[in-house]
Design a protein around this motif. Structure first.
Motif, PDB file in Angstrom:
ATOM      1  N   VAL A   1     -34.822 -35.783  80.515  1.00 13.02           N
ATOM      2  CA  VAL A   1     -35.898 -36.727  80.841  1.00 13.02           C
ATOM      3  C   VAL A   1     -35.329 -38.110  81.146  1.00 13.02           C
ATOM      4  O   VAL A   1     -35.749 -38.770  82.103  1.00 13.02           O
ATOM      5  N   LEU A   2     -34.359 -38.548  80.353  1.00 12.17           N
ATOM      6  CA  LEU A   2     -33.757 -39.867  80.586  1.00 12.17           C
ATOM      7  C   LEU A   2     -33.069 -39.928  81.949  1.00 12.17           C
ATOM      8  O   LEU A   2     -33.149 -40.938  82.652  1.00 12.17           O
ATOM      9  N   GLU A   3     -32.410 -38.832  82.335  1.00 14.52           N
ATOM     10  CA  GLU A   3     -31.769 -38.798  83.656  1.00 14.52           C
ATOM     11  C   GLU A   3     -32.803 -38.803  84.772  1.00 14.52           C
ATOM     12  O   GLU A   3     -32.584 -39.406  85.829  1.00 14.52           O
ATOM     13  N   ASN A   4     -33.947 -38.156  84.525  1.00 11.21           N
ATOM     14  CA  ASN A   4     -35.035 -38.201  85.515  1.00 11.21           C
ATOM     15  C   ASN A   4     -35.586 -39.610  85.671  1.00 11.21           C
ATOM     16  O   ASN A   4     -36.121 -39.955  86.738  1.00 11.21           O
ATOM     17  N   TYR A   5     -35.463 -40.419  84.625  1.00 14.44           N
ATOM     18  CA  TYR A   5     -35.880 -41.820  84.695  1.00 14.44           C
ATOM     19  C   TYR A   5     -34.827 -42.695  85.376  1.00 14.44           C
ATOM     20  O   TYR A   5     -35.033 -43.896  85.551  1.00 14.44           O
ATOM     21  N   GLY A   6     -33.673 -42.094  85.720  1.00 14.81           N
ATOM     22  CA  GLY A   6     -32.639 -42.843  86.425  1.00 14.81           C
ATOM     23  C   GLY A   6     -31.498 -43.339  85.564  1.00 14.81           C
ATOM     24  O   GLY A   6     -30.623 -44.076  86.042  1.00 14.81           O
ATOM     25  N   HIS A   7     -31.460 -42.951  84.284  1.00 15.73           N
ATOM     26  CA  HIS A   7     -30.389 -43.394  83.389  1.00 15.73           C
ATOM     27  C   HIS A   7     -29.181 -42.463  83.499  1.00 15.73           C
ATOM     28  O   HIS A   7     -29.309 -41.271  83.800  1.00 15.73           O
TER      29      HIS A   7
ATOM     30  N   ALA B   1     -41.071 -36.678  76.658  1.00 20.93           N
ATOM     31  CA  ALA B   1     -41.326 -37.880  77.470  1.00 20.93           C
ATOM     32  C   ALA B   1     -41.737 -39.055  76.586  1.00 20.93           C
ATOM     33  O   ALA B   1     -41.320 -40.198  76.808  1.00 20.93           O
TER      34      ALA B   1
ATOM     35  N   ALA C   1     -38.578 -40.334  74.843  1.00 23.75           N
ATOM     36  CA  ALA C   1     -37.680 -40.974  75.812  1.00 23.75           C
ATOM     37  C   ALA C   1     -38.156 -42.395  76.138  1.00 23.75           C
ATOM     38  O   ALA C   1     -37.364 -43.341  76.139  1.00 23.75           O
ATOM     39  N   LYS C   2     -39.450 -42.541  76.392  1.00 28.92           N
ATOM     40  CA  LYS C   2     -40.003 -43.856  76.725  1.00 28.92           C
ATOM     41  C   LYS C   2     -39.855 -44.826  75.553  1.00 28.92           C
ATOM     42  O   LYS C   2     -39.488 -45.996  75.742  1.00 28.92           O
TER      43      LYS C   2
ATOM     44  N   VAL D   1     -36.082 -45.857  75.056  1.00 27.00           N
ATOM     45  CA  VAL D   1     -35.652 -46.824  76.068  1.00 27.00           C
ATOM     46  C   VAL D   1     -36.229 -48.205  75.748  1.00 27.00           C
ATOM     47  O   VAL D   1     -35.533 -49.226  75.859  1.00 27.00           O
ATOM     48  N   ARG D   2     -37.496 -48.223  75.349  1.00 22.96           N
ATOM     49  CA  ARG D   2     -38.130 -49.502  75.000  1.00 22.96           C
ATOM     50  C   ARG D   2     -37.417 -50.172  73.829  1.00 22.96           C
ATOM     51  O   ARG D   2     -37.189 -51.388  73.835  1.00 22.96           O
TER      52      ARG D   2
END
Length: 341
Positions: free
Chosen positions: A27-33, A330, A333-334, A337-338
């Protein structure tokens, strides 16, 4: 953001911290990380990381004492790793803390817990993490009592959403058991509560043991309860995640034998909750009630069998349309990151 996870060794035979990280990573990689994971499986790998730490914006150390050592002690390797990591931005996530901090702990557990606590507190001091989190009420309470400012980070289940029909069969009242069957859970009290449900609902009760379940004292106690109350019991054996999802959807309720204050560290309990299943659980009262909580999404979905039990309230919950699937991966993951940004 470049995120480097640090975990114990990969174990493909059981759901553990590395499985948690693998799901989170996608999921984090899907967010671009940019995400990597280093598995620490012994002193050699600790020394390798200490002498050749990769570049990252944040190092996320996923900690549980027994994930790294059979006796839950890492010694100088842990402290030396902390000295190297402290120069960087770090996230320390406690899946578990020290043992022995509960009623009925043996002298050995108390002694080992005392040693583990000393080591963990020294590590936290040396590391000086940017963010400290934990997955459950019990660990947060223990950490906060030691002056460690930790916040909550949800641990999700590992059973993804599968488009299956929720069972409407009213002839059999299926009760899901998914995950470890702990010895100290009050199986006799569970049997009494299920009899109360049977008296109202009127359908035959069947225990569904979902997934591969090793023989244990807890399993023997569950079989005894099933026999005593004339409940049927069925074992599915090892299943794919798709078939586990179908089994969960076929059940009316689930049972978590993990104590309520530690239910947050149980991925199996999270999987049942995420699929909308109401859960029966037990509060062993090791953690003060004012420190117990669940996330807002699961409020009203967990029923304690040692509270004044409200069978009608549980059955009303069951009679309603099943809650939609909650995407815990998800969600975490959010939030992670926050917290670390």
């Amino acid at each position: 953001m470049k995120i480097c996870f640090l975990t114990g060794p990969q174990n493909s035979k059981r759901c553990g911290i590395t499985d948690y990280v693998n799901l989170l990573r996608v999921v984090l990689e899907n967010y671009g990380h940019d995400v990597s994971n280093i598995c620490l499986s012994g002193s050699k790998t600790f020394k390798k990381v200490i002498t050749n730490l990769p570049e990252a914006d944040i190092f996320s150390f996923q900690f549980a004492p027994y994930a790294f050592s059979p006796n839950g002690m890492l010694g100088v390797d842990l402290i030396n790793l902390g000295k190297v990591l402290r120069k960087n931005k770090t996230h320390l996530n406690f899946h578990e803390v020290w043992i022995g901090a509960y009623k009925g702990a043996s002298l050995y557990e108390k002694f080992m817990g005392w040693r583990q606590k000393r080591e963990i507190l020294e590590f936290v001091k040396v590391l000086n993490p940017s963010v400290i989190t934990s997955t459950n009420s019990a660990a947060l309470d223990r950490l906060q009592k030691e002056g460690i400012n930790a916040t909550y980070l949800y641990l999700f289940g590992n059973i993804p959403f599968i488009e299956t029909d929720v069972s409407t069969n009213s002839d059999i009242f299926k009760v899901a058991f998914f995950g470890t069957l702990y010895d100290k859970f009050p199986y006799d009290l569970l049997g009494k509560r299920l009899c109360e449900i049977y008296a109202i609902y009127g359908s035959k009760i069947e225990f569904r043991i979902i997934g591969l379940q090793r023989e244990s004292l807890g399993f023997k106690k569950l079989r005894k309860v099933a026999s005593c109350y004339n409940f049927s019991i069925a074992e599915t054996g090892e299943l794919s995640s798709t078939k586990v999802a179908k089994e969960i959807n076929d059940c009316k309720i689930g049972v978590s034998t993990t104590p309520y204050d530690a239910i947050g560290k149980s991925g199996a309990s999270a999987a049942m909750l995420e699929h909308g299943l109401p859960i029966l659980a037990f509060d062993d009262e090791d953690t003060p009630k004012d420190q117990l909580f669940v996330i807002n999404e699961f409020i009203g979905q967990i029923f304690l069998i040692n509270d004044p039990f409200e069978s009608n309230k549980l059955l009303h919950f069951i009679s309603q349309e099943r809650k939609p699937f909650f995407d815990g991966v998800a969600y975490t993951a959010k939030n992670m990151v926050r917290m670390v940004s």
